[in-house]
Design an enzyme around this catalytic site. Structure first.
Site, PDB file in Angstrom:
ATOM      1  N   ASN A  88      47.739  48.628  31.147  1.00 45.09           N
ATOM      2  CA  ASN A  88      47.241  47.327  31.604  1.00 45.09           C
ATOM      3  C   ASN A  88      47.828  46.224  30.742  1.00 45.09           C
ATOM      4  OD1 ASN A  88      45.541  48.527  29.610  1.00 45.09           O
ATOM      5  ND2 ASN A  88      43.918  47.054  30.023  1.00 45.09           N
ATOM      6  N   GLU A  90      47.204  42.240  30.092  1.00 39.99           N
ATOM      7  CA  GLU A  90      46.327  41.095  30.367  1.00 39.99           C
ATOM      8  C   GLU A  90      47.054  39.779  30.110  1.00 39.99           C
ATOM      9  OE1 GLU A  90      42.676  41.829  28.194  1.00 39.99           O
ATOM     10  OE2 GLU A  90      42.169  43.490  29.547  1.00 39.99           O
ATOM     11  N   CYS A  99      46.790  45.871  36.207  1.00 37.98           N
ATOM     12  CA  CYS A  99      46.211  47.165  35.836  1.00 37.98           C
ATOM     13  C   CYS A  99      47.309  48.184  35.522  1.00 37.98           C
ATOM     14  CB  CYS A  99      45.364  47.716  36.970  1.00 37.98           C
ATOM     15  SG  CYS A  99      43.813  46.843  37.200  1.00 37.98           S
ATOM     16  N   GLU A 101      47.599  51.282  36.532  1.00 35.30           N
ATOM     17  CA  GLU A 101      48.058  52.059  37.689  1.00 35.30           C
ATOM     18  C   GLU A 101      49.146  51.299  38.455  1.00 35.30           C
ATOM     19  OE1 GLU A 101      45.033  51.269  36.770  1.00 35.30           O
ATOM     20  OE2 GLU A 101      43.507  52.626  37.504  1.00 35.30           O
ATOM     21  N   CYS A 130      40.090  50.957  39.784  1.00 37.11           N
ATOM     22  CA  CYS A 130      39.418  49.853  40.477  1.00 37.11           C
ATOM     23  C   CYS A 130      39.817  49.852  41.960  1.00 37.11           C
ATOM     24  CB  CYS A 130      39.756  48.512  39.824  1.00 37.11           C
ATOM     25  SG  CYS A 130      41.409  47.906  40.203  1.00 37.11           S
ATOM     26  N   CYS A 133      43.473  48.987  42.817  1.00 38.80           N
ATOM     27  CA  CYS A 133      44.424  50.065  42.475  1.00 38.80           C
ATOM     28  C   CYS A 133      44.349  51.199  43.492  1.00 38.80           C
ATOM     29  CB  CYS A 133      44.149  50.589  41.065  1.00 38.80           C
ATOM     30  SG  CYS A 133      44.655  49.404  39.816  1.00 38.80           S
TER      31      CYS A 133
HETATM   32  N1  THU Z   1      42.023  48.067  34.339  1.00 40.90           N
HETATM   33  C1  THU Z   1      43.036  48.926  34.633  1.00 40.90           C
HETATM   34  O1  THU Z   1      44.091  48.907  33.991  1.00 40.90           O
HETATM   35  N2  THU Z   1      42.868  49.778  35.664  1.00 40.90           N
HETATM   36  C2  THU Z   1      41.743  49.858  36.428  1.00 40.90           C
HETATM   37  O2  THU Z   1      41.704  50.621  37.379  1.00 40.90           O
HETATM   38  C3  THU Z   1      40.579  49.049  36.104  1.00 40.90           C
HETATM   39  C4  THU Z   1      40.769  48.022  35.044  1.00 40.90           C
HETATM   40  C5  THU Z   1      42.197  47.115  33.215  1.00 40.90           C
HETATM   41  C6  THU Z   1      42.290  45.693  33.634  1.00 40.90           C
HETATM   42  C7  THU Z   1      41.808  44.979  32.390  1.00 40.90           C
HETATM   43  O3  THU Z   1      42.894  44.784  31.518  1.00 40.90           O
HETATM   44  C8  THU Z   1      40.855  45.948  31.740  1.00 40.90           C
HETATM   45  O4  THU Z   1      41.092  47.202  32.335  1.00 40.90           O
HETATM   46  C9  THU Z   1      39.400  45.577  31.912  1.00 40.90           C
HETATM   47  O5  THU Z   1      39.093  45.333  33.228  1.00 40.90           O
END
Ligand code: THU
Length: 178
Positions: A88, A90, A99, A101, A130, A133
């Site tokens: 991930n 940000e 994300c 994935e 999520c 994804c």
């Molecule tokens: N996140 C992912 O990388 N994958 C997911 O399926 C859910 C959330 C990340 C996004 C963000 O950087 C952190 O997790 C918190 O939401």
């Protein structure tokens, strides 16, 4: 036969009919959704899947997560037999966050591979992908509801963590399609 006995017999029969009906419906639903979530020990998984678990856990340390402090690592086994990884990433403009994935899958597609064999995510607590994804994974499943998704607790210290095995059909039974 006395009236009460007839009533008892009929009730028993009705209950049997109901049980068979619901058992059949459960089996149908399960097949339609591509199976139900299973818990498997890491060491009991296929070697290829175990390798993906290690890759997802290792790459997780590179996550860029200054805002949530929540690291996610993903390893996708592509149709080319290679493992495509992502974390991930940000951004201070929060909605621009990407994300793990999606990043792993974008890398795979950039290498000319558009089929996912299976996908692993490593994250604290071992939760599942999520909603967004799930839709991205579906795009590269080519209609395969049984495409396996493995999620596990990357911070497990046992050396042999439980891995939740599910499928895209189970996580996203009614995907959007054009
Ligand atoms: N996140 C992912 O990388 N994958 C997911 O399926 C859910 C959330 C990340 C996004 C963000 O950087 C952190 O997790 C918190 O939401």
């Amino acid at each position: 036969m006395r009236e009460t006995e007839i009533l008892k017999r009929d009730t028993r029969r009705d209950m049997m009919v109901c049980a068979i009906f619901f058992a059949r419906r459960l089996r149908e639903n399960t097949r339609h959704r591509g199976g139900t979530m299973q818990k498997v020990r890491l060491n009991d998984l296929d070697h290829g899947v175990q390798l993906c678990c290690m890759r997802a856990r290792d790459v997780r340390s590179r996550a860029h997560e200054p805002y949530s402090k929540f690291k996610v690592g993903c390893a996708v086994r592509g149709g080319d037999g290679n493992i495509h990884i992502g974390v991930n990433v940000e951004n201070s403009a929060y909605p621009m966050t990407r994300c793990a994935e999606g990043n792993a899958i974008s890398g795979m597609v950039g290498r000319g591979v558009v089929n996912i064999d299976y996908l692993v995510i490593a994250l604290k607590g071992g939760g599942s992908p999520c909603g967004g994804c799930r839709q991205i994974i579906w795009e590269f499943s080519h209609g395969n509801k049984d495409l396996a998704i493995y999620c596990f607790d990357a911070e497990d210290k046992s050396g042999n963590p439980w891995v939740n095995k599910t499928s895209i059909g189970e996580l996203l039974p009614y995907a959007f399609e054009l």
